[in-house]
Structures are given as C-alpha cells and as structure tokens.
Design a protein around this motif. Structure first.
Motif, PDB file in Angstrom:
ATOM      1  N   ALA A   1      -6.502  15.847   2.865  1.00 24.66           N
ATOM      2  CA  ALA A   1      -7.936  16.115   2.731  1.00 24.66           C
ATOM      3  C   ALA A   1      -8.726  15.370   3.808  1.00 24.66           C
ATOM      4  O   ALA A   1      -9.695  15.894   4.356  1.00 24.66           O
ATOM      5  N   ARG A   2      -8.312  14.151   4.112  1.00 28.83           N
ATOM      6  CA  ARG A   2      -9.001  13.378   5.154  1.00 28.83           C
ATOM      7  C   ARG A   2      -8.898  14.074   6.510  1.00 28.83           C
ATOM      8  O   ARG A   2      -9.877  14.169   7.264  1.00 28.83           O
ATOM      9  N   LEU A   3      -7.712  14.576   6.829  1.00 23.51           N
ATOM     10  CA  LEU A   3      -7.529  15.276   8.097  1.00 23.51           C
ATOM     11  C   LEU A   3      -8.366  16.549   8.144  1.00 23.51           C
ATOM     12  O   LEU A   3      -8.936  16.898   9.186  1.00 23.51           O
ATOM     13  N   LEU A   4      -8.432  17.253   7.015  1.00 26.80           N
ATOM     14  CA  LEU A   4      -9.234  18.477   6.959  1.00 26.80           C
ATOM     15  C   LEU A   4     -10.714  18.169   7.138  1.00 26.80           C
ATOM     16  O   LEU A   4     -11.443  18.939   7.781  1.00 26.80           O
TER      17      LEU A   4
ATOM     18  N   ASP B   1       0.807  -1.225   0.000  1.00 30.49           N
ATOM     19  CA  ASP B   1       0.000   0.000   0.000  1.00 30.49           C
ATOM     20  C   ASP B   1       0.838   1.272   0.000  1.00 30.49           C
ATOM     21  O   ASP B   1       0.310   2.363  -0.247  1.00 30.49           O
ATOM     22  N   LYS B   2       2.125   1.163   0.303  1.00 27.31           N
ATOM     23  CA  LYS B   2       2.987   2.344   0.212  1.00 27.31           C
ATOM     24  C   LYS B   2       2.932   2.949  -1.191  1.00 27.31           C
ATOM     25  O   LYS B   2       3.049   4.163  -1.367  1.00 27.31           O
ATOM     26  N   LYS B   3       2.722   2.091  -2.186  1.00 22.44           N
ATOM     27  CA  LYS B   3       2.739   2.535  -3.583  1.00 22.44           C
ATOM     28  C   LYS B   3       1.553   3.435  -3.909  1.00 22.44           C
ATOM     29  O   LYS B   3       1.607   4.215  -4.863  1.00 22.44           O
ATOM     30  N   ARG B   4       0.472   3.319  -3.159  1.00 27.72           N
ATOM     31  CA  ARG B   4      -0.708   4.135  -3.476  1.00 27.72           C
ATOM     32  C   ARG B   4      -0.889   5.303  -2.509  1.00 27.72           C
ATOM     33  O   ARG B   4      -1.959   5.911  -2.459  1.00 27.72           O
ATOM     34  N   TYR B   5       0.163   5.608  -1.774  1.00 27.02           N
ATOM     35  CA  TYR B   5       0.085   6.754  -0.859  1.00 27.02           C
ATOM     36  C   TYR B   5      -0.109   8.043  -1.645  1.00 27.02           C
ATOM     37  O   TYR B   5       0.607   8.324  -2.606  1.00 27.02           O
ATOM     38  N   ASP B   6      -1.094   8.841  -1.192  1.00 24.32           N
ATOM     39  CA  ASP B   6      -1.422  10.101  -1.867  1.00 24.32           C
ATOM     40  C   ASP B   6      -1.428  11.217  -0.815  1.00 24.32           C
ATOM     41  O   ASP B   6      -2.369  11.303  -0.002  1.00 24.32           O
ATOM     42  N   PRO B   7      -0.411  12.073  -0.771  1.00 21.71           N
ATOM     43  CA  PRO B   7      -0.349  13.137   0.237  1.00 21.71           C
ATOM     44  C   PRO B   7      -1.577  14.048   0.226  1.00 21.71           C
ATOM     45  O   PRO B   7      -2.046  14.469   1.287  1.00 21.71           O
TER      46      PRO B   7
ATOM     47  N   ILE C   1     -12.532  14.157  -2.687  1.00 24.72           N
ATOM     48  CA  ILE C   1     -11.113  13.827  -2.844  1.00 24.72           C
ATOM     49  C   ILE C   1     -10.762  12.611  -1.992  1.00 24.72           C
ATOM     50  O   ILE C   1     -10.016  11.726  -2.422  1.00 24.72           O
ATOM     51  N   VAL C   2     -11.326  12.564  -0.800  1.00 26.70           N
ATOM     52  CA  VAL C   2     -10.978  11.513   0.161  1.00 26.70           C
ATOM     53  C   VAL C   2     -11.512  10.152  -0.253  1.00 26.70           C
ATOM     54  O   VAL C   2     -10.803   9.141  -0.199  1.00 26.70           O
ATOM     55  N   GLY C   3     -12.768  10.087  -0.665  1.00 34.73           N
ATOM     56  CA  GLY C   3     -13.384   8.788  -0.922  1.00 34.73           C
ATOM     57  C   GLY C   3     -13.646   8.079   0.394  1.00 34.73           C
ATOM     58  O   GLY C   3     -14.132   8.687   1.350  1.00 34.73           O
ATOM     59  N   SER C   4     -13.298   6.816   0.473  1.00 32.39           N
ATOM     60  CA  SER C   4     -13.484   6.057   1.713  1.00 32.39           C
ATOM     61  C   SER C   4     -12.420   6.465   2.729  1.00 32.39           C
ATOM     62  O   SER C   4     -11.227   6.269   2.520  1.00 32.39           O
ATOM     63  N   ARG C   5     -12.840   7.021   3.845  1.00 34.35           N
ATOM     64  CA  ARG C   5     -11.891   7.527   4.841  1.00 34.35           C
ATOM     65  C   ARG C   5     -11.007   6.432   5.414  1.00 34.35           C
ATOM     66  O   ARG C   5      -9.837   6.655   5.701  1.00 34.35           O
ATOM     67  N   GLU C   6     -11.582   5.271   5.626  1.00 35.96           N
ATOM     68  CA  GLU C   6     -10.836   4.187   6.251  1.00 35.96           C
ATOM     69  C   GLU C   6      -9.873   3.501   5.283  1.00 35.96           C
ATOM     70  O   GLU C   6      -9.193   2.553   5.655  1.00 35.96           O
ATOM     71  N   ASP C   7      -9.833   3.977   4.042  1.00 36.45           N
ATOM     72  CA  ASP C   7      -8.946   3.386   3.036  1.00 36.45           C
ATOM     73  C   ASP C   7      -7.764   4.303   2.709  1.00 36.45           C
ATOM     74  O   ASP C   7      -6.971   4.018   1.830  1.00 36.45           O
ATOM     75  N   VAL C   8      -7.630   5.411   3.452  1.00 37.37           N
ATOM     76  CA  VAL C   8      -6.555   6.374   3.189  1.00 37.37           C
ATOM     77  C   VAL C   8      -5.304   5.953   3.958  1.00 37.37           C
ATOM     78  O   VAL C   8      -5.281   6.004   5.191  1.00 37.37           O
TER      79      VAL C   8
END
Length: 279
Positions: free
Chosen positions: A105-108, A94-100, A163-170
């Motif tokens: 956006a999830r934190l905001l 999952d490191k490969k799909r990390y999106d800053p 932007i976030v989509g599923s929060r638990e998938d970030v």
C-alpha cells in the motif's frame, strides 16, 4: 572561524577564500565522482598551496595533535559500531511486525501521488494556454476529464493512506525502515555507478580512436554515443545521470561570497561539507 596569514604569505584573503571554496568543491564532487581528484589534481594542489599560507587565528586556538586525531577517529569508529548494533537489534525485532499488505500500500501511495502530481501539471498547462492551437471547447473538456481523474485518484490515495499509516514506519521483511533502505540503495547505486563509469572512462580513448578511424557514419555515431552524454532536457527534472566527462554532486553550484579582508585575522563564512584534506 578566524584566519590570519602565516609569515611570508603572498596570497590575499580573497585568494584564500576562493582556494578554500575550490578545495571544498572538489572534495564534495569526489563523493560522486572520485576521479575528479585525478582530473583536477593541478587545481587542487594550487588551492592547497594557497590554503597552507594561512592559519587559524581564534584566541586560544590549538591544533589537534596526531594522537588526539587518532583518538577522535577511534571514538567515532566505536560510536558507529554501537549505532550499527542498535539498528541491527531493532531490525531483528521489527521483522515480527512486517505486513506485506501495508508495504504494498505504501508503494502504491507513492506511485499514485506521482501520477497525481503530473495530472495537476497537465491541468495547469492547459489553463495557462500552453497549447495555443487547441480548440477552447476541447481544452475545457480535457481539463474537466483530468480534474475528474485527479479527484478519483485522491480518493484512492486516501483509502491507501488509511492502510499505510505513518509511511516512514513501514518496515520490509528484513525489518528495515524506509530511510534505512534509501541510505543503503543510495550507497549501492553510488558504488555500482562508480565501477561502471571507471570502466567507461578507461574505454574512452579507444572509442574515440575507433570513431575517428571509421568510414561508416552509422558506426561513428554509435561509437560516439557510448562516450558522449545524451542531449536531453526536461522541465520536470533538473538532474541527469552523469557521464564520465561531467561532474555531478548535489548542491555544488551555490555561490561562494568572500568578505573583504586584509592580512589581519579575518572571519571566514561557514561552509557545509568537507573542510580539510582527505584522509
């Protein structure tokens, strides 16, 4: 489960239920506050003395042998290692799909939702007349202002959510999911808190002695503030950071209801949490 008194037992079923509830409460409290084992050692021993007068009474029930218990623990350890290996492999992938941008956006979203919740509370307070001295025109204007701000914030949250989509998938940059970070952060906080509180508990006798000897009122107040919990109340929160003299653990104040019984096999209400002596 069903229980029955052992030959020669002197305690009643009601005393057994109360002792079992006390033992489980101490075990549950100790997850946050390990020192309760020392603070309530006499209470725990008294509870165990009552518990040991009773035995399981389900038809065909057989106590596990020491070997069976050891095998059960070994099996649980193997399962834990397997689960850890699976999680580590997934995180590496999952490191490969990390999106800053998505992470931020999830934190905001979480931040803005917290502010929005408070705005709704303020509107409700104003509408129910919590501030009786407030002029009605000012009250109406204030409600309109907050409602407008809340509506703007809801639109902002909706844009961020797209932007976030599923929060638990970030995932974060290490490939960890939110639930994994929450578990790790809770464990880290728990261990740090335990270390700090143990340090403070060790200092309490000295702080109390210094406060008693001091002739300076300001100094006495300062010393007492180091070992006494702050006197804080808040309608928005029912929890607090525990001080050494307080006990804290989630869901430990629920009531234990005992079923009337006698010295015959009796069904004990199921209870969550630890049910046996600690290892």
């Amino acid at each position: 489960m069903l229980v029955a008194p052992k030959p020669g037992a002197t305690s009643t079923f009601e005393e057994y239920v109360a002792a079992r509830a006390t033992f489980m409460e101490i075990s549950r409290d100790a997850w946050w506050n390990p020192w309760v084992y020392q603070d309530r050692a006499l209470v725990e021993r008294s509870a165990l003395a009552v518990i040991e007068q009773w035995q399981r009474a389900e038809p065909g029930f057989r106590q596990r042998t020491d070997r069976e218990l050891e095998e059960m623990l070994d099996d649980a350890g193997r399962r834990g290692e397997e689960e850890y290996a699976v999680a580590a492999a997934r995180q590496e992938q999952d490191k490969k799909r990390y999106d800053p941008e998505r992470e931020q956006a999830r934190l905001l979203v979480l931040e803005q939702e917290s502010i929005l919740s408070r705005q709704h509370e303020e509107i409700a307070d104003l509408q129910t007349g919590r501030y009786p001295a407030m002029n009605e025109d000012r009250r109406t204007t204030k409600i309109a202002e907050i409602e407008q701000a809340a509506n703007d914030r809801e639109r902002h949250i909706a844009a961020l959510a797209s932007i976030v989509g599923s929060r638990e998938d970030v995932v974060d940059k290490y490939g960890r999911l939110p639930r994994e970070r929450r578990e790790a952060n809770l464990l880290r906080y728990r261990l740090r808190r335990e270390h700090k509180v143990r340090e403070l508990r060790a200092r309490i006798p000295e702080l109390k002695a210094d406060a008693a000897k001091s002739d300076d009122r300001t100094e006495r107040t300062r010393l007492r503030s180091e070992y006494k919990p702050p006197n804080r109340t808040s309608k928005r929160s029912s929890t607090y950071f525990p001080w050494p003299g307080r006990t804290y653990a989630p869901n430990v104040h629920d009531q234990h209801r005992a079923t009337a019984g006698s010295h015959h096999p009796t069904k004990v209400p199921a209870r969550p949490g630890p049910t046996g002596p600690r290892g």
